[in-house]
Scaffold this motif. Structure first.
Motif, PDB file in Angstrom:
ATOM      1  N   SER A 534       0.841  -1.200   0.000  1.00 18.85           N
ATOM      2  CA  SER A 534       0.000   0.000   0.000  1.00 18.85           C
ATOM      3  C   SER A 534       0.871   1.243   0.000  1.00 18.85           C
ATOM      4  N   PHE A 535       0.267   2.330  -0.490  1.00 21.19           N
ATOM      5  CA  PHE A 535       0.892   3.646  -0.433  1.00 21.19           C
ATOM      6  C   PHE A 535      -0.175   4.640   0.005  1.00 21.19           C
ATOM      7  N   SER A 536       0.168   5.502   0.950  1.00 24.97           N
ATOM      8  CA  SER A 536      -0.820   6.464   1.453  1.00 24.97           C
ATOM      9  C   SER A 536      -0.155   7.824   1.640  1.00 24.97           C
ATOM     10  N   VAL A 537      -0.995   8.864   1.562  1.00 23.75           N
ATOM     11  CA  VAL A 537      -0.537  10.231   1.766  1.00 23.75           C
ATOM     12  C   VAL A 537      -1.564  10.946   2.631  1.00 23.75           C
ATOM     13  N   SER A 538      -1.091  11.696   3.628  1.00 27.30           N
ATOM     14  CA  SER A 538      -1.960  12.418   4.556  1.00 27.30           C
ATOM     15  C   SER A 538      -1.547  13.887   4.567  1.00 27.30           C
ATOM     16  N   VAL A 539      -2.546  14.761   4.311  1.00 31.43           N
ATOM     17  CA  VAL A 539      -2.292  16.196   4.227  1.00 31.43           C
ATOM     18  C   VAL A 539      -3.094  16.899   5.320  1.00 31.43           C
ATOM     19  N   PRO A 540      -2.438  17.631   6.209  1.00 35.35           N
ATOM     20  CA  PRO A 540      -3.174  18.333   7.267  1.00 35.35           C
ATOM     21  C   PRO A 540      -3.748  19.661   6.759  1.00 35.35           C
ATOM     22  N   PHE A 541      -4.870  20.050   7.343  1.00 42.92           N
ATOM     23  CA  PHE A 541      -5.432  21.372   7.079  1.00 42.92           C
ATOM     24  C   PHE A 541      -6.214  21.805   8.307  1.00 42.92           C
ATOM     25  N   ALA A 543      -9.609  23.875   9.968  1.00 39.94           N
ATOM     26  CA  ALA A 543     -10.970  24.360   9.755  1.00 39.94           C
ATOM     27  C   ALA A 543     -11.606  24.609  11.115  1.00 39.94           C
ATOM     28  N   PHE A 544     -12.227  25.775  11.247  1.00 37.87           N
ATOM     29  CA  PHE A 544     -12.867  26.162  12.511  1.00 37.87           C
ATOM     30  C   PHE A 544     -11.886  26.079  13.683  1.00 37.87           C
ATOM     31  N   GLU A 545     -10.628  26.446  13.391  1.00 37.67           N
ATOM     32  CA  GLU A 545      -9.567  26.495  14.385  1.00 37.67           C
ATOM     33  C   GLU A 545      -9.255  25.127  14.987  1.00 37.67           C
ATOM     34  N   ARG A 546      -9.545  24.083  14.220  1.00 38.50           N
ATOM     35  CA  ARG A 546      -9.235  22.724  14.662  1.00 38.50           C
ATOM     36  C   ARG A 546      -8.446  22.017  13.576  1.00 38.50           C
ATOM     37  N   PRO A 547      -7.532  21.080  13.937  1.00 37.43           N
ATOM     38  CA  PRO A 547      -6.758  20.350  12.925  1.00 37.43           C
ATOM     39  C   PRO A 547      -7.582  19.231  12.285  1.00 37.43           C
ATOM     40  N   HIS A 548      -7.398  19.059  10.993  1.00 35.09           N
ATOM     41  CA  HIS A 548      -8.044  17.987  10.248  1.00 35.09           C
ATOM     42  C   HIS A 548      -7.034  17.399   9.266  1.00 35.09           C
ATOM     43  N   TYR A 549      -7.357  16.223   8.704  1.00 33.77           N
ATOM     44  CA  TYR A 549      -6.439  15.541   7.806  1.00 33.77           C
ATOM     45  C   TYR A 549      -7.217  14.953   6.630  1.00 33.77           C
ATOM     46  N   SER A 550      -6.610  15.077   5.473  1.00 31.87           N
ATOM     47  CA  SER A 550      -7.128  14.432   4.275  1.00 31.87           C
ATOM     48  C   SER A 550      -6.173  13.303   3.907  1.00 31.87           C
TER      49      SER A 550
END
Length: 796
Positions: A534-541, A543-550
């Motif tokens: 497997s290969f995966s990529v995680s990008v943080p961003f 929103a509403f002053e909270r951390p999220h990840y794609s």
């Protein structure tokens, strides 16, 4: 200056508004005439310890030990006599036996400053009590004399989940651990199981820690512990050393289990027949780094997807025998009867004895072990050598003698065979650094049998292993990490070998995380090889002053072929987190949602997924139920074995060492490290202004699985700012002495007639004696505390 009087009396505290100095430094010439006769004892300089009740900050050898109430009677004017109870409450780490010659038997207290080199100073200006104690009379912080075995109580830790797949298959998993504490003894056990399969219990013991032998006494069902012999479950008694009692840097290896799930998959980790963990993970990449093996032996990982497909992987768990420093040792002595993994006796009847000892000499560490049973005996000897920059090398040889009952013939009913097994291990980098390299070779003779696999009436069912090779490498390079392991096992009675390999690589580039995983497995009891990657990529961003990840991933397995997954995850607030995922492979498309809610009482989670118009669901919960005498029943998310229950009565929302806040009754639970010095420190930001804390930190050295209890005391203060005027309307003169109706000194009036009062309770009436000997009185009725405003009071 602050002087606190006994809470049982209606007394008050008088504070000066001008700078205060210690009695020995204060120039009293400003007091004229008859006022000199009214000088408070605390300022007169004639008494080293003026009578009264103080709230003092305690320092010993410049270390702050917190605050405590100090009661001084007239007999202590020149030398304090402290009771054993007060010394314990103040947490003075002194050897009381050293002060026995200075024990006042009639008063039942110790005069510490009579010990050569001891100094005890009470600084009135800062309200501190300072002790200077020679090292010879100070207890070692980590000595077993300081161990806290906790209070009577119990802790039941639970974790479980339930799932219903698209084909209406229901599966329920539960794991429970119980510790019951009574004095220095701990009754503990753990069990886990699935619906329809029952529970397995690898441990159910009554144990206690004994500092003199640096180990534990255990009775019940548990596992052996030896560096040379495979662990085996038994019923009986054990005397076992505990390395946690003496800190050291070398630790065993536990693998990180990584991969990519194609759906809401259940990942079950077993060792032997015991389920170490069973978790439901959402689609996408996963990494399980909290797996704690119960002993030596391979971990079997089963990944069960929603469509029923299963993938099985094996992770070797082999640790280098502990390389001990000179004079250090580990030991294990067992007397008992062998038990199988589900707690029932096998066909090995009778008592066996196991003894093992690892001892560190200057050049090498010697490892030894022996088992004696009526039908089985074995002996092992090993050497471990530190090669410096070249790593460490260990070699061992085991010999066994097994007696089998031959049930297939009337002749030669008993057959005895002798065998030899040898092992060589090489390690490089087994230190506190992040890298680990472990190479292992093991040869098993044709007639060698480990006691864990010995079955007296099954001579011909022995799984005749021959050679095994293992290699494990982990290394970090800046912000990247690589882990690889591989192994192969050959057999004498099989044409094919077992082979397994796992590889993972992760790197972070500008906060973007990339990871690659691969695995391969070939087992004699499976028709096909198993492989995937497997290969995966995680990008943080944000929103509403909270951390999220794609996160997006692509994976391949032999059974499911290529699978694509994408999703987002994050937290709504400190207690709620979520994830949304969608995936597609050659047969199906799927979508899933997960929400986790962290209550103070437990951690919960729920997921829903849909694949080809079929819905699957799962729920999970984990936490602990704790019961003690002082606090009653409590529920918490805290799941560690060794805990501290702290209470600050009736003060909610108070935290200790980053713990969850106290409830309405002022209690909370936090993790503490066994056999280490733990400072339980209060965060005072949320403490109300009217609360006077008596202590804000406790130091504890708990034993393993102890339930430590500490109560942080406080008093509710009533604060006043009074401006006193006499019968003539003029401010009462500076230096006038104030007393309560009980006749107790509470302080003196400062410049401008200001009297600052911190009262434990409201006095009914205060009498003020002026410089000329005249007196006036005023009533405290109707005067409201805590207004932070000056109140005009007529003293008549």
């Amino acid at each position: 200056m602050r002087i606190h009087f006994k809470p049982t009396l209606l007394t008050c505290l008088v504070l000066s508004s001008f700078p205060v100095f210690s009695a020995g430094e204060l120039n009293l010439e400003f007091i004229q005439g008859g006022a000199k006769g009214n000088i408070p004892a605390v300022l007169s300089g004639t008494q080293k310890y003026p009578a009264g009740q103080y709230v003092v900050d305690i320092f010993m050898n410049r270390e702050n030990l917190g605050r405590q109430v100090l009661s001084i009677i007239p007999e202590d004017a020149q030398s304090l006599c402290l009771s054993p109870v007060w010394i314990e409450m103040a947490q003075l780490p002194i050897k009381l036996e050293a002060f026995q010659p200075y024990f006042n038997a009639p008063r039942q207290c110790y005069t510490l400053d009579k010990f050569p080199g001891v100094k005890v100073d009470l600084d009135h200006s800062t309200q501190t009590l300072k002790f200077s104690i020679p090292q010879i009379a100070v207890r070692d912080a980590l000595s077993s004399d300081n161990w806290d075995y906790g209070i009577p109580g119990f802790r039941l830790t639970y974790s479980g989940n339930a799932s219903k797949s698209a084909d209406n298959k229901e599966q329920i998993y539960g794991n429970f651990e119980l510790n019951t504490n009574l004095g220095r003894w701990v009754l503990s056990g753990r069990t886990s199981g699935f619906n329809g399969q029952g529970f397995s219990t690898p441990e159910a013991t009554l144990s206690t820690a004994i500092g003199a032998i640096r180990g534990n006494v255990l009775m019940g069902k548990t596992q052996t512990a030896s560096t040379l012999l495979p662990d085996v479950g038994f019923y009986g008694v054990a005397l076992r050393s505990d390395s946690n009692m003496v800190p050291w840097s070398v630790r065993g290896y536990a693998p990180m289990i990584t991969g990519v799930a194609n759906s809401n998959a259940r990942i079950t980790v077993t060792q032997g027949n015991y389920t170490v963990s069973s978790q439901i993970v959402p689609p996408g990449p996963y990494a399980l780094n909290n797996i704690n093996p119960i002993g030596n032996g391979d971990l079997t990982v089963t990944i069960e997807e929603e469509n029923g497909s299963k993938t099985v992987r094996t992770y070797p768990v082999t640790t280098l025998p502990t390389l001990l420093r000179a004079g250090d040792f580990n030991y294990n002595v067992v007397v008992g009867e062998r038990a199988n993994d589900i707690g029932k006796h096998q066909d090995v009847k009778g008592v066996f004895t196991l003894a093992s000892l690892d001892y560190g000499f200057d050049p090498v560490t010697v490892n030894s072990a022996a088992i004696i049973h009526e039908k089985y005996q074995s002996l092992g000897l090993g050497l471990t050598k530190d090669l410096g920059l070249f790593g460490a090398l260990a070699a061992s040889v085991n010999g066994s003698r097994s007696t089998f009952e031959n049930t297939f013939t009337e002749y030669d009913k008993k057959r005895t065979q002798n065998g030899v097994s040898a092992m060589v291990k090489y390690a490089k980098g087994l230190t506190n650094s992040t890298n680990l390299q472990l190479l292992t070779y093991r040869y098993t003779g044709e007639k060698y049998v480990d006691f864990s696999e010995f079955i007296p009436d099954s001579l011909y069912s022995v799984d005749n292993r021959k050679e095994r090779y293992e290699a494990i490498v982990t290394q970090s390079f800046g912000n990247s990490f690589v882990s690889a392991s591989g192994w192969t096992q050959s057999y004498r009675n099989r044409s094919s070998d077992d082979i397994g390999a796992n590889f993972s690589y992760s790197v972070t580039i500008s906060q973007v995380s990339l990871s690659v995983n691969a695995n391969y497995g070939k087992y004699h009891n499976f028709d096909k090889d198993d492989y995937g990657g497997s290969f995966s990529v995680s990008v943080p961003f944000s929103a509403f002053e909270r951390p999220h990840y794609s996160t997006s991933s692509i994976g391949y397995t032999r059974s499911n072929k290529t699978t694509f997954n994408t999703g987002i995850s994050g937290s709504v607030n400190e207690k709620v987190n979520y994830s949304l995922n969608s995936g597609v492979n050659r047969n199906t498309t799927s979508a899933s949602a997960y929400a986790g809610i962290a209550f103070d009482a437990m951690q919960t989670g729920m997921s829903v997924s849909q694949s080809d118009n079929k819905t699957s669901m799962s729920i999970s919960a984990s936490g602990s139920v704790i019961g003690t005498g002082p606090t009653g029943l409590m529920m918490t998310r805290e799941q560690n074995d060794t805990i501290a229950v702290v209470k600050v009565k009736d003060l909610p929302n108070i935290r200790f060492n980053g713990s969850r806040p106290t409830g309405k009754d002022g209690t909370t639970v936090l993790y503490v490290t066994p056999y280490g010095n733990n400072d339980i420190r209060m965060d005072t930001e949320q403490v109300p202004d009217n609360v006077e804390l008596l202590n804000t930190v406790y130091s504890v050295v708990p034993t393993d699985r102890a339930i430590v209890y500490r109560e942080f005391n406080h008093v509710d203060m009533k604060r006043y700012i009074l401006r006193l005027t006499g019968r003539d309307g003029k401010p009462v003169m500076m230096g006038s002495q104030a007393k309560t109706e009980q006749g107790l000194d509470v302080g003196f009036v400062s410049n401008g007639g200001i009297l600052l009062v911190n009262a434990l309770s409201v006095p009914k009436r205060v009498t003020v004696t002026q410089q000329n000997g005249q007196q006036c009185q005023f009533s405290m009725q109707g005067i409201m505390p805590g207004e932070n405003q000056t109140k005009e009071v007529r003293c008549e």
